[in-house]
Motif scaffolding. Structure first.
Motif, PDB file in Angstrom:
ATOM      1  N   ILE A   1     -13.981 -11.462  47.055  1.00 44.85           N
ATOM      2  CA  ILE A   1     -15.352 -10.953  47.588  1.00 44.85           C
ATOM      3  C   ILE A   1     -15.293 -10.475  49.098  1.00 44.85           C
ATOM      4  CG2 ILE A   1     -17.836 -11.676  47.784  1.00 44.85           C
ATOM      5  CD1 ILE A   1     -17.259 -11.862  44.973  1.00 44.85           C
ATOM      6  N   VAL A   2     -14.856 -11.262  49.741  1.00 44.25           N
ATOM      7  CA  VAL A   2     -14.665 -10.910  51.236  1.00 44.25           C
ATOM      8  C   VAL A   2     -13.212 -11.158  51.685  1.00 44.25           C
ATOM      9  CG1 VAL A   2     -15.470 -11.741  53.564  1.00 44.25           C
ATOM     10  CG2 VAL A   2     -16.767 -12.331  51.765  1.00 44.25           C
ATOM     11  N   PRO A   3     -12.460 -10.028  51.617  1.00 48.34           N
ATOM     12  CA  PRO A   3     -11.047  -9.616  51.909  1.00 48.34           C
ATOM     13  C   PRO A   3     -10.578 -10.580  53.280  1.00 48.34           C
ATOM     14  CG  PRO A   3     -11.815  -7.600  51.410  1.00 48.34           C
ATOM     15  CD  PRO A   3     -13.260  -8.483  51.574  1.00 48.34           C
ATOM     16  N   LEU A   4      -9.353 -10.966  53.244  1.00 51.50           N
ATOM     17  CA  LEU A   4      -8.881 -11.847  54.415  1.00 51.50           C
ATOM     18  C   LEU A   4      -9.193 -11.038  55.662  1.00 51.50           C
ATOM     19  CD1 LEU A   4      -7.488 -14.244  55.465  1.00 51.50           C
ATOM     20  CD2 LEU A   4      -5.328 -13.167  54.745  1.00 51.50           C
ATOM     21  N   ALA A   5      -8.880  -9.725  55.718  1.00 49.91           N
ATOM     22  CA  ALA A   5      -8.981  -8.941  56.951  1.00 49.91           C
ATOM     23  C   ALA A   5     -10.191  -8.970  57.454  1.00 49.91           C
ATOM     24  CB  ALA A   5      -8.720  -7.472  56.391  1.00 49.91           C
ATOM     25  N   GLU A   6     -11.208  -9.101  56.730  1.00 50.78           N
ATOM     26  CA  GLU A   6     -12.404  -9.430  57.409  1.00 50.78           C
ATOM     27  C   GLU A   6     -12.457 -10.628  58.135  1.00 50.78           C
ATOM     28  OE1 GLU A   6     -16.204  -7.979  55.983  1.00 50.78           O
ATOM     29  OE2 GLU A   6     -15.324  -7.295  54.084  1.00 50.78           O
ATOM     30  N   ALA A   7     -11.832 -11.826  57.452  1.00 45.85           N
ATOM     31  CA  ALA A   7     -11.960 -13.203  58.412  1.00 45.85           C
ATOM     32  C   ALA A   7     -10.913 -12.848  59.645  1.00 45.85           C
ATOM     33  CB  ALA A   7     -11.428 -14.131  57.678  1.00 45.85           C
ATOM     34  N   GLN A   8      -9.971 -12.182  59.781  1.00 46.09           N
ATOM     35  CA  GLN A   8      -9.078 -11.997  60.711  1.00 46.09           C
ATOM     36  C   GLN A   8      -9.842 -11.265  61.854  1.00 46.09           C
ATOM     37  OE1 GLN A   8      -5.861 -10.333  58.270  1.00 46.09           O
ATOM     38  NE2 GLN A   8      -4.727 -12.137  58.695  1.00 46.09           N
ATOM     39  N   ALA A   9     -10.912 -10.159  61.527  1.00 42.60           N
ATOM     40  CA  ALA A   9     -11.498  -9.247  62.446  1.00 42.60           C
ATOM     41  C   ALA A   9     -12.550 -10.334  63.160  1.00 42.60           C
ATOM     42  CB  ALA A   9     -12.103  -8.366  61.638  1.00 42.60           C
TER      43      ALA A   9
END
Ligand code: MLT
Length: 267
Positions: free
Chosen positions: A217-225
């Protein structure tokens, strides 16, 4: 189960442990039972408070729209009713993260530490808003079931989906209890929420991000950003975990929170 009367509704909540307050805010379309593996396990580290947001679980729907700001105000009102005025730790999952950001927006001085999990800072894109409208129409015409059936397999990591039926059952049971009216009100609130990127970029509150490596739902790349945006934010990535990472990896999830609270409390 304890309830308190807020302006337009009775809100139901869990309260466990004592000391530093730690508020858990569930996501959409869920309720407080999402946090069952946290509320007793962390009761020796904090005073854990877990509300059912308005219209979810055993809380009444009230009349106000489900904007992130209204839901954040409900959390502040609950804390006030409980006599909690000290800065607290706030942990929000997905929509709960948006609500935590709304709490930060109005009362940063109340936040001792922010725990953002399975969430993002960006507002909905035009495409996501259009999908929310489709979901609202679907809910109005066919009820909650198609929404839940579509969402359920994307909430959990492929590994848990294949091998841990109890996790699937827990998520399904929670979601199936949410009324179609609440689903529609949540979707309208989600669609309207503001972008919180600049808010978080300017934040001085200690922040922990916990994210499932397999979140669909919220890909890991968004958390890394997100980690890059928030000053000094810590990112803990959990393996074999999707959007409902606290259900899938409660031990690792709780350990990350425990360490964060200890670190901030000792500073
Ligand atoms: C949630 O899990 O709370 C929602 O999926 C958030 C969203 O749709 O943006």
């Amino acid at each position: 189960m304890p309830t308190v009367k807020l302006s337009d509704l009775n809100i139901c909540f869990e309260q466990h442990g004592s000391g530093t307050p730690l508020l858990f805010i569930h996501g959409y379309p869920l309720h407080r039972q999402l946090w069952k593996s946290q509320w007793t396990a962390l009761a020796d580290a904090a005073q854990v408070i877990v509300p059912d947001l308005r219209g979810h679980g055993e809380s009444e729907p009230g009349v106000a729209p489900h904007t992130m700001q209204n839901l954040a105000q409900d959390c502040f009102d609950l804390l006030e009713k409980l006599g909690i005025s000290a800065p607290l730790f706030v942990c929000g999952l997905s929509m709960g993260g948006y609500i935590a950001m709304a709490m930060l927006r109005t009362h940063p001085e109340r936040i001792a530490g922010l725990i953002l999990t399975a969430t993002r800072s960006a507002a909905d894109t035009p495409e996501v808003k259009a999908n929310r409208d489709k979901s609202i129409l679907l809910a109005q015409t066919q009820g909650a079931k198609p929404i839940i059936d579509n969402m359920l397999p994307r909430l959990i990591s492929p590994k848990s989906l294949a091998s841990r039926p109890e996790i699937v059952q827990t998520a399904q049971a929670i979601m199936s209890s949410i009324s179609v009216n609440t689903i529609i009100k949540d979707l309208l609130g989600l669609k309207e929420r503001p972008d919180s990127t600049s808010l978080l970029a300017a934040s001085t509150q200690p922040t922990l991000i916990i994210h499932g490596v397999d979140d669909q739902i919220v890909p890991l790349a968004e958390a890394q950003a997100l980690q890059q945006i928030i000053p000094d934010a810590q990112l803990t990535m959990l393996p074999d975990a999707g959007h409902l990472l606290n259900l899938e990896q409660p031990g690792l999830f709780n350990a990350a929170i425990r360490q964060f609270i200890q670190r901030i409390s000792n500073e």
